[in-house]
Design an enzyme around this catalytic site. Structure first.
Site, PDB file in Angstrom:
ATOM      1  N   HIS A   1     -46.518  47.472  24.092  1.00  0.00           N
ATOM      2  CA  HIS A   1     -45.708  48.682  24.175  1.00  0.00           C
ATOM      3  C   HIS A   1     -45.366  49.075  25.598  1.00  0.00           C
ATOM      4  CE1 HIS A   1     -49.780  49.949  24.937  1.00  0.00           C
ATOM      5  NE2 HIS A   1     -49.385  51.148  25.294  1.00  0.00           N
ATOM      6  N   CYS A   2     -45.813  48.305  26.595  1.00  0.00           N
ATOM      7  CA  CYS A   2     -45.611  48.721  27.992  1.00  0.00           C
ATOM      8  C   CYS A   2     -44.793  47.730  28.818  1.00  0.00           C
ATOM      9  CB  CYS A   2     -46.959  48.944  28.668  1.00  0.00           C
ATOM     10  SG  CYS A   2     -47.771  50.489  28.209  1.00  0.00           S
ATOM     11  N   ILE A   3     -45.332  46.546  29.049  1.00  0.00           N
ATOM     12  CA  ILE A   3     -44.757  45.650  30.052  1.00  0.00           C
ATOM     13  C   ILE A   3     -43.332  45.215  29.739  1.00  0.00           C
ATOM     14  CG2 ILE A   3     -45.140  43.578  31.427  1.00  0.00           C
ATOM     15  CD1 ILE A   3     -48.053  43.747  30.794  1.00  0.00           C
TER      16      ILE A   3
END
Length: 458
Positions: A288-290
């Site tokens: 969900h981030c990078i």
């Protein structure tokens, strides 16, 4: 009464109210409301509960609330014991009734911040959550956004919505802060409570109250000057990872053509005790981030007429990796005198990283999509994800079930693509059962191939 006297009285009231709230935190009588009970919100709920803070969770998903009340795990790596303790506790409750927001002293917003189809920030979840919170906001409450986002979100988006919906004023009637989540699902070395918490506040009261709250349950708080600085910290952390992963992904492609094993190179380079940090290549970015956060910064930078060329180049490299896996699969099949069109392909690992059931933004979906576009019949195996649940972008795979792990089934595929290297998978068995394996994760390290075309690095 003079204006100066009125201002002094007002300041004394503010100081008195803040002190009462700080005392309430110290006494563990301060209810922590957590909005969004997913991979960020649920561990946060557990962390505060474990430190004797009363918690009240909110989510629109009734099934999550039912699981919490009944002690049934819905995030695999967090386990049943944790869920049962939350269900049995008198200091923990969860609900879909957002009118109960006024019961909480603090509201920690842990909602998704994905990208839209144009690779720009999709802030609808933050906006809708803030509208709902604003409708029930009362004086003295603390609102903290934890979702990863672009610098300026709290001041430019969150506060105006809260003020408009509540009729209250941030910094005067209620408090606001930003503290980015730093979750790493499945990491056995760090959990929510053991990862330092960066905190930026709107006005000095906001940061003081937020730090006091996190200090009850987190190993260390790291205050920064304001909310946009805290927002920039999280973006920087993930941009750093994305750029370095892009570097080793590019090296993988280059070294492969030179007949050099990039993993052997990286392992050897990692023996240097300074000046080198090892990153590992793979089939693309997931989670969900990078894959998302760098694009938040590039989008915001355009407002200031700045070009983030380095970040955008890294994004291009990382998003190209699933196609590289497909190209290697085509070569492997060709070496076996088989076409991609009509071949039965098994993809191993749907989760975006090993040993979790989190499939958000997993590059495996892109690999499966591309295989299907090339005419292959595609199946998957993932011991942590027995069935594909609905997703925002890959509804065509909803309901697809993982195959059974046995020799008869696995050996029937023309090729096997390792996309995620779960530790519970027996790769020696796989090597015995399949004569065409495309390995994008170095999962077969130490296993000798039967011939030159048995294993194919990707």
């Amino acid at each position: 009464m003079s204006t100066d006297s009125a201002n002094i009285i007002q300041e004394e009231k503010k100081t008195d109210r803040l002190q009462k709230l700080l005392d309430k935190i110290k006494q563990r009588n301060y209810t922590v409301g957590i909005v969004g009970l997913g991979y960020v919100g649920l561990p946060l709920m557990w962390t505060f509960h474990s430190n004797d803070m009363p918690v009240l969770g909110f989510d629109i998903d009734k099934e999550k609330i039912n699981c919490l009340k009944e002690g049934r795990p819905y995030i695999k790596h967090l386990g049943k014991e944790m869920m049962q303790k939350l269900a049995d506790s008198k200091k923990c409750d969860a609900t879909t009734d957002f009118s109960r927001i006024s019961e909480a002293d603090a509201l920690l917003l842990c909602v998704p911040t994905p990208l839209d189809y144009h690779r720009e920030p999709d802030m609808q979840y933050v906006e809708k959550t803030c509208m709902t919170v604003g409708e029930h906001l009362r004086e003295g409450q603390l609102v903290i956004l934890e979702s990863t986002t672009y610098p300026g979100t709290t001041e430019e988006l969150v506060i105006p919505i809260l003020e408009s919906k509540s009729g209250l004023t941030a910094g005067e009637d209620f408090y606001v802060a930003y503290s980015p989540e730093r979750e790493d699902p499945g990491n056995i070395n760090f959990d929510t409570g053991s990862i330092p918490k960066v905190v930026g506040g709107h006005a000095k009261e906001g940061i003081e109250l937020a730090c006091a709250l996190y200090d009850t349950s987190i190993v260390r708080t790291v205050p920064v000057s304001d909310t946009k600085t805290a927002e920039a910290v999280k973006i920087t952390e993930n941009v750093f990872r994305a750029v370095n992963i892009a570097l080793v992904n590019e090296l993988k492609v280059v070294f492969s053509d030179m007949d050099i094993d990039v993993h052997e190179v990286l392992d050897a380079a990692d023996t240097k005790p300074f000046g080198f940090m090892k990153f590992v290549p793979g089939p693309g970015l997931g989670g969900h981030c990078i894959p998302i956060d760098p694009f938040y910064l590039t989008w915001k930078a355009r407002e200031y007429e700045q070009n983030t060329r380095f970040i955008e180049l890294a994004g291009e490299i990382n998003t190209s990796m699933p196609q590289y896996v497909i190209d290697q699969t085509l070569k492997a099949l060709n070496a076996h005198k088989k076409p991609m069109n009509g071949s039965d392909i098994l993809v191993i690992g749907l989760a975006y990283k090993p040993d979790v059931d989190d499939m958000r933004e997993s590059p495996t979906f892109k690999i499966m999509d591309l295989l299907k576009e090339y005419g292959a019949e595609v199946s998957y195996y993932d011991p942590h994800i027995p069935e594909i649940k609905p997703t925002r972008e890959h509804d065509e795979w909803t309901g697809t079930k993982s195959i059974s792990w046995n020799k008869e089934v696995v050996s029937g595929y023309d090729a096997v693509v390792i996309s995620t290297d779960h530790s519970v998978i027996d790769y020696e068995e796989l090597a015995e059962w399949s004569d065409c394996i495309i390995d994008s994760r170095n999962a077969l390290k130490g296993i000798e191939p039967d011939n030159d075309i048995h294993f194919w690095k990707a």
